[in-house]
Motif scaffolding. Sequence first.
Motif, mmCIF file in Angstrom:
data_model
loop_
_atom_site.group_PDB
_atom_site.id
_atom_site.type_symbol
_atom_site.label_atom_id
_atom_site.label_comp_id
_atom_site.label_asym_id
_atom_site.label_seq_id
_atom_site.Cartn_x
_atom_site.Cartn_y
_atom_site.Cartn_z
ATOM 1 N N MET A 82 0.846 -1.191 0.000
ATOM 2 C CA MET A 82 0.000 0.000 0.000
ATOM 3 C C MET A 82 0.886 1.247 0.000
ATOM 4 O O MET A 82 1.942 1.275 0.661
ATOM 5 N N VAL A 83 0.478 2.270 -0.741
ATOM 6 C CA VAL A 83 1.253 3.499 -0.835
ATOM 7 C C VAL A 83 0.319 4.691 -0.649
ATOM 8 O O VAL A 83 -0.800 4.707 -1.158
ATOM 9 N N ASP A 84 0.791 5.666 0.101
ATOM 10 C CA ASP A 84 0.010 6.871 0.372
ATOM 11 C C ASP A 84 0.303 7.898 -0.717
ATOM 12 O O ASP A 84 1.442 8.362 -0.869
ATOM 13 N N THR A 85 -0.715 8.250 -1.493
ATOM 14 C CA THR A 85 -0.553 9.263 -2.546
ATOM 15 C C THR A 85 -1.059 10.617 -2.102
ATOM 16 O O THR A 85 -1.065 11.571 -2.892
ATOM 17 N N GLY A 86 -1.521 10.698 -0.854
ATOM 18 C CA GLY A 86 -1.989 11.959 -0.312
ATOM 19 C C GLY A 86 -3.166 12.515 -1.089
ATOM 20 O O GLY A 86 -4.045 11.796 -1.567
ATOM 21 N N CYS A 87 -3.157 13.812 -1.237
ATOM 22 C CA CYS A 87 -4.252 14.480 -1.952
ATOM 23 C C CYS A 87 -3.932 14.672 -3.431
ATOM 24 O O CYS A 87 -4.549 15.488 -4.113
ATOM 25 N N GLY A 88 -2.969 13.925 -3.905
ATOM 26 C CA GLY A 88 -2.617 13.997 -5.328
ATOM 27 C C GLY A 88 -1.413 14.848 -5.618
ATOM 28 O O GLY A 88 -0.987 14.950 -6.770
ATOM 29 N N ILE A 89 -0.809 15.467 -4.603
ATOM 30 C CA ILE A 89 0.426 16.247 -4.760
ATOM 31 C C ILE A 89 1.407 15.781 -3.696
ATOM 32 O O ILE A 89 1.049 15.647 -2.520
ATOM 33 N N TRP A 90 2.657 15.537 -4.101
ATOM 34 C CA TRP A 90 3.666 15.076 -3.134
ATOM 35 C C TRP A 90 4.978 15.800 -3.418
ATOM 36 O O TRP A 90 5.392 15.924 -4.576
ATOM 37 N N ASP A 91 5.582 16.254 -2.349
ATOM 38 C CA ASP A 91 6.856 16.956 -2.491
ATOM 39 C C ASP A 91 7.982 15.945 -2.703
ATOM 40 O O ASP A 91 8.184 15.059 -1.870
ATOM 41 N N MET A 92 8.678 16.085 -3.841
ATOM 42 C CA MET A 92 9.809 15.212 -4.156
ATOM 43 C C MET A 92 11.075 16.062 -4.243
ATOM 44 O O MET A 92 11.363 16.672 -5.283
ATOM 45 N N TYR A 93 11.766 16.162 -3.115
ATOM 46 C CA TYR A 93 13.028 16.884 -3.069
ATOM 47 C C TYR A 93 12.879 18.323 -3.585
ATOM 48 O O TYR A 93 13.705 18.835 -4.350
ATOM 49 N N GLY A 94 11.757 18.957 -3.196
ATOM 50 C CA GLY A 94 11.529 20.347 -3.560
ATOM 51 C C GLY A 94 10.722 20.542 -4.825
ATOM 52 O O GLY A 94 10.323 21.667 -5.141
ATOM 53 N N ALA A 95 10.470 19.470 -5.570
ATOM 54 C CA ALA A 95 9.641 19.549 -6.786
ATOM 55 C C ALA A 95 8.305 18.884 -6.513
ATOM 56 O O ALA A 95 8.214 17.926 -5.726
ATOM 57 N N LYS A 96 7.248 19.366 -7.127
ATOM 58 C CA LYS A 96 5.906 18.851 -6.890
ATOM 59 C C LYS A 96 5.567 17.738 -7.891
ATOM 60 O O LYS A 96 5.566 17.950 -9.102
ATOM 61 N N MET A 97 5.286 16.549 -7.377
ATOM 62 C CA MET A 97 4.794 15.432 -8.186
ATOM 63 C C MET A 97 3.271 15.438 -8.086
ATOM 64 O O MET A 97 2.720 15.450 -6.979
ATOM 65 N N ARG A 98 2.582 15.430 -9.217
ATOM 66 C CA ARG A 98 1.130 15.528 -9.205
ATOM 67 C C ARG A 98 0.487 14.349 -9.921
ATOM 68 O O ARG A 98 1.007 13.868 -10.929
ATOM 69 N N ASP A 99 -0.662 13.934 -9.388
ATOM 70 C CA ASP A 99 -1.535 12.997 -10.094
ATOM 71 C C ASP A 99 -2.515 13.777 -10.962
ATOM 72 O O ASP A 99 -2.768 14.971 -10.717
ATOM 73 N N HIS A 100 -3.112 13.085 -11.943
ATOM 74 C CA HIS A 100 -4.010 13.774 -12.872
ATOM 75 C C HIS A 100 -5.256 14.310 -12.164
ATOM 76 O O HIS A 100 -5.907 15.241 -12.649
ATOM 77 N N ASN A 101 -5.600 13.730 -10.994
ATOM 78 C CA ASN A 101 -6.821 14.165 -10.279
ATOM 79 C C ASN A 101 -6.495 14.959 -9.022
ATOM 80 O O ASN A 101 -7.276 14.969 -8.066
ATOM 81 N N TRP A 102 -5.357 15.634 -9.013
ATOM 82 C CA TRP A 102 -4.951 16.321 -7.786
ATOM 83 C C TRP A 102 -5.931 17.434 -7.388
ATOM 84 O O TRP A 102 -6.098 17.732 -6.218
ATOM 85 N N ARG A 103 -6.608 18.006 -8.374
ATOM 86 C CA ARG A 103 -7.595 19.048 -8.042
ATOM 87 C C ARG A 103 -8.839 18.464 -7.372
ATOM 88 O O ARG A 103 -9.614 19.189 -6.755
#
Length: 718
Positions: free
Chosen positions: A327-348
Amino acid sequence: MNNQFDRKKIVPRFRIIAFVMVFIGIIIQIRVIYIGTVEKNYWTKVASRLKKDSLDIPPIRGNILSFDGRLMASSLPEYKLYMDFKAGGEKKDSLWKLKEDSICDGLNKIFPSKSAAEFKHDLEEGHRRMSQHWPIWDRRVSYDIYSEVRGLPLFNMGQYSGGFHVEQFNARQRPFGTLAQRTVGDMFGAKDTARCGLELSYDSILRGKPGKKNRQKILNKYQDITIVDPENGADIVTTIDVNIQDLAERALIDELKLINGNVGVAIVMEVKSGDVKAIVNMTKCANGEYAELKNDAVSDLLEPGSVFKTASIMVALDDGVVDTTYMVDTGCGIWDMYGAKMRDHNWRRGGYQVISLPRTLEVSSNVGVSRIIDKFYSKNPEKFVEGLDRIGIRTDLQLPIVGAAAPRIRMPEKNKHGQYTNWSKTALPWMSIGYESQVPPISTLTFYNAIANDGKMVRPKFVKRVVKDGEVIKTYPTEVIKQQICKEKTLREIQTILEHVVSQGLGKTAGSKSFKVAGKTGTAQISKGAGGYKSGAVNYLLSFAGYFPADAPRYSCIVCIQKSGLPASGGTMSGAVFHNIAEGIMAQDIKLDVSDVRDTLSVFVPDVKNGNIIAADYVLSQLGIETNKSWDGNYLNGNPIWGRASKEASSVKFAKITDSGNRYIPDVRGMGARDAVFLLESRGVKVRLQGRGKVVEQSLPAGHVINRGETCSLKLEI
């Protein structure tokens, strides 16, 4: 007395004759020595004008055939037309003055774009110069046109009497037009050299070997003496299926027009053999139409996007660092990766929160996949790239297509101080979701084809065999690149996940109600070089890669579309093309007994339209309906036979139509739309259709001389 008398008279005469002969011999020897020394250069030049040694005799270039033997490229003769105004002497000259107007009128009918007056002015200029090689027409012509010109007055007298002569060229013709053009390849016509595709890759096989001849002028005529006969080129049988190629091309173009796409690629491969059955490369031109300008399928080095996630998860599963319950936590669709924002297509919309590893692929979660890979490989990224090597996606396929590119997935490198020289902390997360790497579509498809092929990776194949004079001289067997790309357990898990992507994930559009489909969607932003990803309007690469039927894979397929701006969805747009290709291919394999269409309540002898009567005869024969025909031929192997059909009591009677030639409008009344349009457009006439059924009226009457750019309107009624 008489003998003595004769001797005194005869001996002096013999002495005189002998002296004369010796004198002549001395003169001849002196002359020979003089010619061989003093006049050597002069007579060498004279001989060179009368004789040409070691001229090449061009061989006939081999054909390129589809997998079932249909011509995709062939060499046919074309001709340049010339006039020798010195040939034939005074007799020809007087005939020329008498027949000049008739010749110019005849040329105008054959070449309507040039008037008789223009032909007359041009030919009179050649006559004034007494040219021996004056061009009659400035372009090459087909054999049919050449035959028509040869039938004109004076031109029918032969080269030495009338002066009409030609230069013959082997022109490359493509019966299926632009179908698979960039893969089959093309030629530089004027140079007779291969330009691209299989024409270039297999040029040495197709070209053959030229022969040698000497040409010598004897009695004011050149005679050719063959020294070595030319060796004609061999034929290559490709893996291309014309029907699948046509299906894939139409499906891709329809979607490109619908979404205003810029570039589209579709490849269909046979799972077990690696045979490429179709390869389509479409680019939008300035006029809004789509054409094959570049073989993007094998040469495009673009970031593959989410279709790469399958490879990332396969490496993690195969290394045993995770399993399908992870299982992996994707949060609300945005995750901080070493200062850069990783986003899922449904982050909004709040993201996916905590999801399982299989679900990360089903919904194509950027955050989920990148977090998994970063967690287990961030301290040793080399291990991840080594895993990509192991599963084969970094493999250089070494394809026999000029311009084919190998994947570019970099390996982390350290300097002597243990510091990475080509790597950053964000490199691994973004690489895991298909960025920071360049993989051509054919390489991505080869990876998915290996998943469908129970883990065995085979090299994509474009040519099956080489044939010459009906004999197979070389075959190209299936080449195995990797016997097993991953563990058996890993393979089964990935296969199940890919099925779920289509059945319950973002790839539903690619699925079918008739059979199972497995695959992966991809939607990636395309970097604009120094401008990055955000310079002006965003360009997208939309992909779907998969195989079908999923429970017994036969074909793998990838569809890639480049477009500007939103909306952009690999699952919806590329998936739709995949769906149409897959269903079309599977529908072709449905075999029905033609006799099943019989109905005891129906009329036993049907009405048959005029047109391709050999095709109609084939259908009727399968239904057991008697036909009255007067030709030999076979529908599966022969060319169309055009004719008329008439219904009789218990049979259908066919009668062939005399071909009026390509310069005249044929009578298409009574034909269906397909045959009528083919006959007219093959003669360069544009067609407008009104109604449906069979043709009852045509605006240009039969026998009308065709002028360039004319349009013929057809009225159809049932």
